[in-house]
Design a protein around this motif. Sequence first.
Motif, PDB file in Angstrom:
ATOM      1  N   THR A 133       0.829  -1.206   0.000  1.00  0.00           N
ATOM      2  CA  THR A 133       0.000   0.000   0.000  1.00  0.00           C
ATOM      3  C   THR A 133       0.859   1.250   0.000  1.00  0.00           C
ATOM      4  O   THR A 133       0.599   2.190  -0.765  1.00  0.00           O
ATOM      5  CB  THR A 133      -0.946  -0.007   1.212  1.00  0.00           C
ATOM      6  N   VAL A 162       0.835   3.929  -3.058  1.00  0.00           N
ATOM      7  CA  VAL A 162       0.498   5.328  -2.755  1.00  0.00           C
ATOM      8  C   VAL A 162       1.649   6.248  -3.137  1.00  0.00           C
ATOM      9  O   VAL A 162       1.434   7.339  -3.689  1.00  0.00           O
ATOM     10  CB  VAL A 162       0.109   5.481  -1.269  1.00  0.00           C
ATOM     11  N   THR A 163       2.876   5.832  -2.895  1.00  0.00           N
ATOM     12  CA  THR A 163       4.036   6.653  -3.251  1.00  0.00           C
ATOM     13  C   THR A 163       4.148   6.810  -4.764  1.00  0.00           C
ATOM     14  O   THR A 163       4.411   7.905  -5.261  1.00  0.00           O
ATOM     15  CB  THR A 163       5.328   6.032  -2.684  1.00  0.00           C
ATOM     16  N   VAL A 220       9.171   7.720 -10.439  1.00  0.00           N
ATOM     17  CA  VAL A 220       9.393   8.529  -9.248  1.00  0.00           C
ATOM     18  C   VAL A 220      10.714   9.257  -9.430  1.00  0.00           C
ATOM     19  O   VAL A 220      11.776   8.641  -9.395  1.00  0.00           O
ATOM     20  CB  VAL A 220       9.435   7.654  -7.977  1.00  0.00           C
ATOM     21  N   SER A 261      11.369  12.522  -7.862  1.00  0.00           N
ATOM     22  CA  SER A 261      11.725  13.423  -6.760  1.00  0.00           C
ATOM     23  C   SER A 261      12.559  12.661  -5.740  1.00  0.00           C
ATOM     24  O   SER A 261      12.419  11.443  -5.569  1.00  0.00           O
ATOM     25  CB  SER A 261      10.469  13.985  -6.101  1.00  0.00           C
ATOM     26  N   GLY A 307      10.397  11.186  -2.893  1.00  0.00           N
ATOM     27  CA  GLY A 307       9.659  10.020  -3.373  1.00  0.00           C
ATOM     28  C   GLY A 307      10.534   8.797  -3.496  1.00  0.00           C
ATOM     29  O   GLY A 307      10.111   7.679  -3.186  1.00  0.00           O
ATOM     30  N   VAL A 314       1.697   6.559  -7.002  1.00  0.00           N
ATOM     31  CA  VAL A 314       0.584   7.393  -7.471  1.00  0.00           C
ATOM     32  C   VAL A 314       0.829   8.859  -7.122  1.00  0.00           C
ATOM     33  O   VAL A 314       0.600   9.752  -7.930  1.00  0.00           O
ATOM     34  CB  VAL A 314      -0.754   6.890  -6.883  1.00  0.00           C
ATOM     35  N   TRP A 315       1.319   9.106  -5.908  1.00  0.00           N
ATOM     36  CA  TRP A 315       1.634  10.466  -5.477  1.00  0.00           C
ATOM     37  C   TRP A 315       2.709  11.088  -6.367  1.00  0.00           C
ATOM     38  O   TRP A 315       2.609  12.240  -6.770  1.00  0.00           O
ATOM     39  CB  TRP A 315       2.085  10.437  -4.021  1.00  0.00           C
ATOM     40  N   ALA A 316       3.717  10.315  -6.693  1.00  0.00           N
ATOM     41  CA  ALA A 316       4.800  10.826  -7.536  1.00  0.00           C
ATOM     42  C   ALA A 316       4.311  11.063  -8.964  1.00  0.00           C
ATOM     43  O   ALA A 316       4.715  12.029  -9.611  1.00  0.00           O
ATOM     44  CB  ALA A 316       5.967   9.856  -7.532  1.00  0.00           C
ATOM     45  N   ALA A 321       1.249  11.820  -9.857  1.00  0.00           N
ATOM     46  CA  ALA A 321       0.330  12.964  -9.856  1.00  0.00           C
ATOM     47  C   ALA A 321       1.081  14.282  -9.745  1.00  0.00           C
ATOM     48  O   ALA A 321       0.652  15.295 -10.281  1.00  0.00           O
ATOM     49  CB  ALA A 321      -0.663  12.836  -8.709  1.00  0.00           C
ATOM     50  N   GLY A 322       2.215  14.273  -9.073  1.00  0.00           N
ATOM     51  CA  GLY A 322       2.978  15.509  -8.891  1.00  0.00           C
ATOM     52  C   GLY A 322       4.106  15.658  -9.889  1.00  0.00           C
ATOM     53  O   GLY A 322       5.085  16.338  -9.627  1.00  0.00           O
ATOM     54  N   GLU A 323       3.986  15.010 -11.037  1.00  0.00           N
ATOM     55  CA  GLU A 323       5.039  15.056 -12.052  1.00  0.00           C
ATOM     56  C   GLU A 323       5.223  16.483 -12.559  1.00  0.00           C
ATOM     57  O   GLU A 323       4.270  17.182 -12.876  1.00  0.00           O
ATOM     58  CB  GLU A 323       4.677  14.135 -13.214  1.00  0.00           C
TER      59      GLU A 323
END
Length: 121
Positions: free
Chosen positions: A31, A35-36, A55, A57, A60, A38-40, A42-44
């Motif tokens: 999980t 989540v990491t 990923v 960053s 990340g 997806v977060w990375a 989305a913040g591309e």
Amino acid sequence: MTEDVEKRWSDGATFRRAARYAGVVIGAALTVMVVTVVWAAAGETDECTGAQTMVCSTAGRYILAFVPTGILLLGGLGAFVRAYRAWRTGGTWPIWHGTGWALLVFMLIYLGISARVFAST
């Protein structure tokens, strides 16, 4: 002199508890990984367009590499604690011992796979 506990693997209730424990630990690690990612994604930003990994960053990458690894490590150590407690009470400890080793092996595999994240920096 102490008597060694018989090495039984036939205790169904203990096996189910250990399997559920391992499933929860592995599920928590997966999980955090999903989540990491997806977060990375989305913040591309524009600096990520030439990156070889999803990923890009620094935060990340560290989260992706070390947090699931830490979850698996703590889960494995927790299983060894449960094995020790079961041994002290004369219970079926080899099931928990095997669960601890399995989680530590998964931790090493995940750490080896996630090391690729740092190879592209």
